[in-house]
Design an enzyme around this catalytic site. Sequence first.
Site, PDB file in Angstrom:
ATOM      1  N   HIS A  23      97.505 -72.669  52.589  1.00  0.00           N
ATOM      2  CA  HIS A  23      96.763 -73.385  53.631  1.00  0.00           C
ATOM      3  C   HIS A  23      97.637 -73.462  54.884  1.00  0.00           C
ATOM      4  O   HIS A  23      98.860 -73.422  54.800  1.00  0.00           O
ATOM      5  CB  HIS A  23      96.360 -74.776  53.139  1.00  0.00           C
ATOM      6  CG  HIS A  23      95.179 -74.749  52.226  1.00  0.00           C
ATOM      7  ND1 HIS A  23      94.182 -75.690  52.254  1.00  0.00           N
ATOM      8  CD2 HIS A  23      94.811 -73.873  51.264  1.00  0.00           C
ATOM      9  CE1 HIS A  23      93.263 -75.401  51.348  1.00  0.00           C
ATOM     10  NE2 HIS A  23      93.634 -74.304  50.734  1.00  0.00           N
TER      11      HIS A  23
ATOM     12  N   CYS B  11      91.292 -79.190  55.347  1.00  0.00           N
ATOM     13  CA  CYS B  11      92.222 -79.766  54.376  1.00  0.00           C
ATOM     14  C   CYS B  11      91.877 -81.240  54.233  1.00  0.00           C
ATOM     15  O   CYS B  11      92.109 -82.022  55.158  1.00  0.00           O
ATOM     16  CB  CYS B  11      93.665 -79.599  54.858  1.00  0.00           C
ATOM     17  SG  CYS B  11      94.853 -80.280  53.703  1.00  0.00           S
TER      18      CYS B  11
END
Length: 306
Positions: A213, A244
Amino acid sequence: MKLPTKVQLIDVGPRDGLQNEKQPVSAEVKIGLVHRLQEAGLTEIEVTSFVSPKWVPQMGDNAEVMHGIARKPGVRYSVLTPNMKGFEAAIAAPREEWPDEIVVFGAASEAFSQKNINCSIAESIERFAPVVAAAREKGIAVRGAMSCTVGCPYEGDIAPEAVGRLAGLMKGIGVQRVDVADTIGVGTPRKVQAAMEATLAHYDVEAVSGHFHDTYGQALVNTLAALELGVWNFQSSSAGLGGCPYAKGATGNVATEDVVYMLHGMGIATGIDLDRLIDAGVYISQALGREPNSRASKAIRTKRAG
């Protein structure tokens, strides 16, 4: 330093990218995204998840999406099945609509496991064991997503030993390949390499992928760090889909377009047509009413408009 000459990308946009979207996305649009990704050259696509629509309403149309895909030879279609109920739902359709691979997920962090799936790591593995056995018996491949391998929103840093322990447990129940995921995007190159090395003690390099990520802008350098270890499988998301949930306003999955641009610039083959990939990202972003979250996409589209 000998880097891999080719990389296999799994686009997780249709599943991991869209699952947290609050606005409804129609099955037709999801199918359209899968079709555009496979036309761009993606040969692995994570399509949907068979979970309770009460918990993940966005994936409630899973059977409709799997039914609607015009499958392309040589493309692997995977789905998330976190329990036996999910697996049974995934194979309730005719055989030609079954996934080629199912994904089970565990965490390297005990606290995250408790918060995310309400059980310990050991209990989660016990829960997955019959799912893995049932899938393999039916000739369906099994991948294990290992979350929080470098950092956890509750525990902070995660020791490589915890990652190795989880990889060993996955291997023990018959999981064929695993993803080393930096779920909250806090990883930096050396930490990522330590997590990878702990996993490579249990799995061959062909069976290990990186899932990074981009919360702190580290996803591309972490991809390079994994490439340095010989890892050549990675997951990414078209148009950078997927936020996220543990870092407000932060980006989640690294954009497939950005990874492909970097790899092609390094002379590493992906089999992906970057222009077509950018168009796929524009398609889904327009459906969501926003710009693609990819720097390569923005730069190349600006150039096109010239």
